[in-house]
Design a protein around this motif. Structure first.
Motif, short mmCIF file in Angstrom:
data_model
loop_
_atom_site.label_atom_id
_atom_site.label_comp_id
_atom_site.label_asym_id
_atom_site.label_seq_id
_atom_site.Cartn_x
_atom_site.Cartn_y
_atom_site.Cartn_z
N ARG A 113 -10.93 2.83 -8.22
CA ARG A 113 -11.99 1.80 -8.63
C ARG A 113 -11.46 0.86 -9.36
NH1 ARG A 113 -15.56 6.94 -10.94
NH2 ARG A 113 -16.23 7.50 -8.89
N ASP A 114 -10.22 0.74 -9.86
CA ASP A 114 -9.68 -0.40 -10.83
C ASP A 114 -8.59 -1.16 -10.07
OD1 ASP A 114 -7.71 1.48 -10.39
OD2 ASP A 114 -6.71 1.21 -12.38
N GLU A 115 -8.82 -1.05 -8.82
CA GLU A 115 -7.62 -1.92 -7.83
C GLU A 115 -8.35 -3.23 -7.49
OE1 GLU A 115 -4.74 -1.38 -7.23
OE2 GLU A 115 -4.72 0.85 -7.96
N ARG A 116 -9.47 -3.78 -7.74
CA ARG A 116 -9.89 -4.80 -7.58
C ARG A 116 -9.96 -5.75 -6.29
NH1 ARG A 116 -6.20 -5.13 -11.76
NH2 ARG A 116 -4.81 -6.83 -10.76
N LEU A 117 -10.44 -4.51 -5.32
CA LEU A 117 -10.65 -4.87 -3.98
C LEU A 117 -11.94 -4.41 -3.52
CD1 LEU A 117 -7.20 -3.75 -2.50
CD2 LEU A 117 -7.87 -5.86 -2.61
N PRO A 118 -12.47 -5.04 -2.64
CA PRO A 118 -13.91 -4.74 -2.04
C PRO A 118 -13.60 -3.25 -1.46
CG PRO A 118 -13.00 -6.79 -1.11
CD PRO A 118 -12.13 -6.21 -1.75
N GLN A 119 -14.82 -2.34 -1.89
CA GLN A 119 -14.70 -0.96 -1.64
C GLN A 119 -14.89 -1.02 -0.01
OE1 GLN A 119 -14.17 1.95 -3.49
NE2 GLN A 119 -13.14 0.21 -4.74
N SER A 120 -15.41 -1.87 0.56
CA SER A 120 -15.65 -1.72 1.96
C SER A 120 -14.19 -1.87 2.81
CB SER A 120 -16.66 -2.90 2.49
OG SER A 120 -16.13 -4.11 2.10
N ALA A 121 -13.20 -2.44 2.18
CA ALA A 121 -11.87 -2.86 2.85
C ALA A 121 -11.20 -1.50 2.91
CB ALA A 121 -11.21 -3.83 2.14
N ILE A 122 -11.52 -0.56 1.83
CA ILE A 122 -10.54 0.66 1.75
C ILE A 122 -11.16 1.94 2.39
CG2 ILE A 122 -9.74 2.28 -0.17
CD1 ILE A 122 -9.98 0.07 -2.18
N ARG A 123 -10.21 2.51 3.39
CA ARG A 123 -10.34 3.81 4.17
C ARG A 123 -9.68 4.78 3.47
NH1 ARG A 123 -11.71 1.67 9.45
NH2 ARG A 123 -13.04 -0.44 9.11
N THR A 124 -10.15 5.92 2.87
CA THR A 124 -9.55 6.91 2.21
C THR A 124 -9.40 8.12 3.04
OG1 THR A 124 -11.49 7.76 0.98
CG2 THR A 124 -10.32 5.91 -0.06
N PHE A 125 -8.24 8.93 3.12
CA PHE A 125 -8.28 10.08 3.82
C PHE A 125 -7.37 10.99 2.95
CE2 PHE A 125 -6.16 12.75 6.65
CZ PHE A 125 -7.23 13.21 7.60
N PRO A 126 -8.16 11.52 1.83
CA PRO A 126 -7.32 12.31 0.90
C PRO A 126 -7.19 13.54 0.97
CG PRO A 126 -9.56 12.06 0.07
CD PRO A 126 -9.32 11.26 1.39
N TRP A 127 -7.48 14.28 2.03
CA TRP A 127 -7.90 15.73 2.23
C TRP A 127 -6.56 16.75 1.96
CZ3 TRP A 127 -12.30 15.17 1.10
CH2 TRP A 127 -13.07 14.06 1.87
N LEU A 128 -5.29 16.05 2.50
CA LEU A 128 -4.24 16.85 2.30
C LEU A 128 -3.43 16.16 1.05
CD1 LEU A 128 -2.76 17.96 5.61
CD2 LEU A 128 -3.70 19.48 3.52
N HIS A 129 -3.59 15.03 0.85
CA HIS A 129 -2.63 14.18 -0.22
C HIS A 129 -2.97 14.49 -1.53
CE1 HIS A 129 0.16 11.31 -1.48
NE2 HIS A 129 -0.61 10.45 -2.05
N ALA A 130 -4.34 14.90 -1.68
CA ALA A 130 -4.61 15.16 -3.28
C ALA A 130 -4.12 16.47 -3.34
CB ALA A 130 -6.07 15.07 -3.35
N PRO A 131 -4.31 17.73 -2.70
CA PRO A 131 -3.42 18.66 -3.06
C PRO A 131 -2.02 18.66 -2.88
CG PRO A 131 -4.83 19.32 -0.87
CD PRO A 131 -5.25 17.76 -1.57
N CYS A 132 -1.55 18.10 -2.02
CA CYS A 132 -0.01 18.15 -1.85
C CYS A 132 0.59 17.44 -3.37
CB CYS A 132 0.29 17.01 -0.74
SG CYS A 132 2.22 16.80 -0.62
#
Length: 406
Positions: A39-58
């Motif tokens: 949220r603090d990355e100062r970019l339009p949220q529409s430009a960001i595609r997240t795929f955290p399903w394995l990275h977060a637990p990793c």
């Protein structure tokens, strides 16, 4: 231009994304980070595609268990593999795609088949050189080394081969690719910048003590044993070494059992980034004795806080500051050289103050991330122009000067 970026984490990719967005380019940014952490990355949220399903637990399990366990090696592999497949399935129409190494999947091949350009963004040395250095370093300290997963090496080398260009942040990283046989015409050296909105001088070092700082992962790669040996050699009536950064349980146990001197040393663990500028501002010097690195961002961050830096030829320091002006650059694995440079600053407060002032001037000349973003944008524009003009001709087959060598 339409630009797609991918990174399994954040790293410098989001700094680049902000610069490209500010220049009016249409962006898609793929990341393994969850959206709430961006949220603090100062970019339009529409430009960001997240795929955290394995990275977060990793990330969470890696911090608790250490990354050298068999279960973590499998999780890391499938984290990279699944993220790469996600990017490949969803890569949009674009003019240029830049993927952080190990996480691009087959997206580079896909965009090239459409006539777009593909840049492999490598933040460290060539992965085989990295593996070799780390193997040698663990052997020096009698530690068991688990080589980099061959699947990760194969994945990276496919990306190196497929890419039109490979960007690296330091002369050390550049040399490692040449040593590994990659043609220089395919390489572009573009050093990173620093976020001057987050890092600036906010305090002064104390006058009644000598504060040495290390910021980074507490591991063999970062040269921690040499730092401890050098600090023990430093003579000062009130010296302190603060080590800021994550340290897994196995490394912590080894440090206490190794016989390395720990008197006067404080390990804080990880610290939220907003707190770092105060810690850096109060330090007399930051020491980063890395044996293998791309370009450690903490060096520029410390300079921005008026803190001189002692780095190595393998930390990327030579691409950020000048030896003897804003700090010192020493050979790797040389505790005596580290101790001598720290002693110079401890014995001569005027020298520390002069280097701190020079550090602030150097960072202003670097221009935050703007210079980095401008150079990457220019490289991308040249690559896209060439691809549109001569679709199907490998960029790497041309001389660097023909496509805007940086």
């Amino acid at each position: 231009m339409r630009i797609a970026l991918s990174t399994i984490g954040r790293f410098h990719t989001f700094d680049l994304a902000r610069e490209l967005h500010a220049r009016g380019h249409e962006l898609t940014v793929f990341t393994g980070y969850p959206r709430f952490k961006l949220r603090d990355e100062r970019l339009p949220q529409s430009a960001i595609r997240t795929f955290p399903w394995l990275h977060a637990p990793c990330m969470k399990l890696g911090t608790r268990l250490g990354y050298d366990r068999a279960i973590m090696r499998e999780l890391v592999h499938w984290n990279l593999e699944s993220f790469g497949r996600h990017v490949t399935r969803n890569i949009p129409e674009c003019d240029v795609y830049s993927g952080l190494s190990s996480s691009a999947g087959d997206a580079g091949r896909i965009v090239k088949s459409r006539g777009a350009g593909y840049i492999c963004d490598r933040g460290s040395s060539h992965i085989r050189i990295q593996d070799q250095i780390l193997s040698e370093e663990h052997a020096r300290w009698g530690l068991k080394y688990k080589p980099i997963d061959p699947r990760v090496i194969a994945r990276e080398e496919r990306e190196y081969e497929e890419a039109d260009l490979i960007t690296v942040p330091s002369s050390f990283a550049y040399r490692s690719f040449v040593d590994a046989g990659v043609p220089e015409r395919k390489l572009r050296l573009i050093p990173y910048g620093v976020d001057l909105t987050r890092f600036q001088k906010v305090a002064e070092p104390p006058t009644d003590s000598f504060e040495v700082l290390f910021v980074g992962g507490v591991n063999i790669r970062k040269g921690i044993p040499y730092l401890l040996q050098a600090f023990a050699k430093l003579t000062h009536r009130a010296k302190r070494l603060t080590i800021v950064g994550g340290c897994d349980p196995a490394m912590l146990s080894w440090l206490h059992a190794s016989g390395l001197p720990l008197e006067g040393v404080t390990l804080t663990g990880s610290v939220p980034q907003p707190q770092l500028k105060a810690i850096m501002s109060r330090a007399h010097v930051m020491v980063l004795p890395s044996v293998e690195e791309g370009l450690a961002l903490v060096q520029a961050q410390a300079l921005a806080c008026g803190c001189p830096v002692i780095g190595t030829h393998n930390s990327g320091g030579e691409d950020l500051f000048t030896d003897g002006e804003e700090g010192y650059i020493v050979p790797i694995r040389d505790a005596d050289a580290l101790a001598e440079r720290m002693q110079n600053l401890a014995d001569q407060p005027w020298l520390q103050q002069m280097m701190g002032a020079a550090a602030l001037l150097r960072v202003r000349r670097i221009g935050g991330w703007s210079t980095y973003g401008g150079r990457v944008a220019a490289l991308m524009e040249d690559l896209a122009t060439h691809r549109r003009r001569d679709a199907g001709v490998p960029i790497g087959a041309l001389a660097g000067s023909e496509i805007g060598s940086c």
